[in-house]
Design a protein around this motif. Sequence first.
Motif, PDB file in Angstrom:
ATOM      1  N   TRP A 180       1.191  -0.971   0.246  1.00  0.00           N
ATOM      2  CA  TRP A 180      -0.675  -0.329  -0.376  1.00  0.00           C
ATOM      3  C   TRP A 180       0.968   0.837  -0.411  1.00  0.00           C
ATOM      4  CZ3 TRP A 180      -0.657   4.103   3.067  1.00  0.00           C
ATOM      5  CH2 TRP A 180      -1.632   5.436   2.828  1.00  0.00           C
ATOM      6  N   PHE A 190      -6.773   3.205   7.855  1.00  0.00           N
ATOM      7  CA  PHE A 190      -6.122   2.193   8.622  1.00  0.00           C
ATOM      8  C   PHE A 190      -6.713   1.756   9.630  1.00  0.00           C
ATOM      9  CE2 PHE A 190      -3.276   2.287   4.912  1.00  0.00           C
ATOM     10  CZ  PHE A 190      -2.947   0.848   5.104  1.00  0.00           C
ATOM     11  N   SER A 193     -10.847   1.116   8.993  1.00  0.00           N
ATOM     12  CA  SER A 193     -11.658   0.422   7.988  1.00  0.00           C
ATOM     13  C   SER A 193     -11.300  -1.466   8.458  1.00  0.00           C
ATOM     14  CB  SER A 193     -10.709   0.097   7.118  1.00  0.00           C
ATOM     15  OG  SER A 193      -9.232  -0.543   7.288  1.00  0.00           O
ATOM     16  N   VAL A 195      -8.115  -2.936   8.161  1.00  0.00           N
ATOM     17  CA  VAL A 195      -7.341  -3.380   7.950  1.00  0.00           C
ATOM     18  C   VAL A 195      -6.387  -4.127   8.808  1.00  0.00           C
ATOM     19  CG1 VAL A 195      -6.690  -1.656   6.912  1.00  0.00           C
ATOM     20  CG2 VAL A 195      -5.742  -3.540   5.818  1.00  0.00           C
ATOM     21  N   ALA A 198      -7.173  -7.611   9.493  1.00  0.00           N
ATOM     22  CA  ALA A 198      -6.546  -8.195   9.157  1.00  0.00           C
ATOM     23  C   ALA A 198      -5.320  -8.802   8.318  1.00  0.00           C
ATOM     24  CB  ALA A 198      -7.821  -7.697   7.640  1.00  0.00           C
ATOM     25  N   LEU A 252      -3.177  -3.196  -1.433  1.00  0.00           N
ATOM     26  CA  LEU A 252      -4.737  -3.292  -0.988  1.00  0.00           C
ATOM     27  C   LEU A 252      -5.214  -1.747  -1.151  1.00  0.00           C
ATOM     28  CD1 LEU A 252      -3.096  -3.314   2.820  1.00  0.00           C
ATOM     29  CD2 LEU A 252      -4.836  -5.496   1.207  1.00  0.00           C
ATOM     30  N   PRO A 254      -7.826   0.379   1.684  1.00  0.00           N
ATOM     31  CA  PRO A 254      -8.493   0.803   2.457  1.00  0.00           C
ATOM     32  C   PRO A 254      -9.082   1.642   2.186  1.00  0.00           C
ATOM     33  CG  PRO A 254      -6.586  -0.171   3.265  1.00  0.00           C
ATOM     34  CD  PRO A 254      -6.320   0.174   2.101  1.00  0.00           C
ATOM     35  N   THR A 281     -11.672  -2.098   0.052  1.00  0.00           N
ATOM     36  CA  THR A 281     -12.900  -2.120   0.502  1.00  0.00           C
ATOM     37  C   THR A 281     -14.031  -1.110  -0.506  1.00  0.00           C
ATOM     38  OG1 THR A 281     -12.048  -0.314   2.944  1.00  0.00           O
ATOM     39  CG2 THR A 281     -14.591  -0.043   2.165  1.00  0.00           C
TER      40      THR A 281
END
Length: 314
Positions: A180, A190, A193, A195, A198, A252, A254, A281
């Motif tokens: 990212w 960050f 969200s 992420v 995750a 990514l 997010p 997202t």
Amino acid sequence: NSSNWRGLIGIAALRRAGHTVHSPHIDQWFKDTPELHRIVNGSDLIVIQRVMVEESLERIRFWKARGKAICTDMDDSYSLLLDEKESGNQASKFWHDGKVEIGYGGGIKYEKVLSRHPLDQFAVGCSMINGLTMPSKILMEDWQWAAPCYYIPNFIDSPRYLPFRQKYLPHNPANIVIGWGGSLSHINSFKKSGVAEALRRVFLQRKNVLFMLCGDKRIIDLLPVQRDRIIYRPYVMAQDWPKVLCDFDIGLAPLFARYDHSRSAIKLEEYSIMGIPCVATGCPTYQEWQDKGVGLYVNDGAETGTDRKRREDE
């Protein structure tokens, strides 16, 4: 970066199509230089990128009185910015607090609160111009009260990326790099969200995964991931960014809440043109990509209906 996507790329495309386009620096607009007069006198449309402080409003009044069409391009949801502590966004000092930094020689400077808040200035400017252009349909919804709004998406300058696409594969199967890169305005992307959690779960299960963070180093402290599995890359010039993207195996994207949903789809454009699989997202920002089945999308930690159906079909 904003000036590149909203200005230079479009200017280059218009010139290739045979149009005459000038791009004077905003200082010329403020100072009302003879060169600026020459350019504007011969122009059919004036586009101001974002800047509608008092000096700019003076120039708008002057040229509108002379029959010139003027629009303002914006690509950020200024009205949704919270204070800097909450947003982590340096632009909050101006758009939320209404403060500017006044500099003198010898490094002397101080902060001043504007007599008229920047959002009020912007609204006054909107009432004077012919319209607003923006790369987000959410921004159009939020600003249609202020002026006619026109959706002009960001278009990627593919020649900058395509030479590096061939270098993308094959990668080392021993390590998978999740990447990212972004500006100083993504802290909440960050924080809120999902992420970060995750990534924590992925790193627990996959010992061959690394995370490459490009740009905002503050995000490292938000990631519950071992530091030796994070690769940090500082900001680079725009022309060098595709070389960095080459190192991503998975990208990514997010986002969180309406401020983020007002962004354009730059990350999906970049991942797509580079052939990088991505997880994003599920939100209005990426709706067109999601509808076409490009990428994997997550809402509140769960698959979207589109993703679930595709997985079941497979």
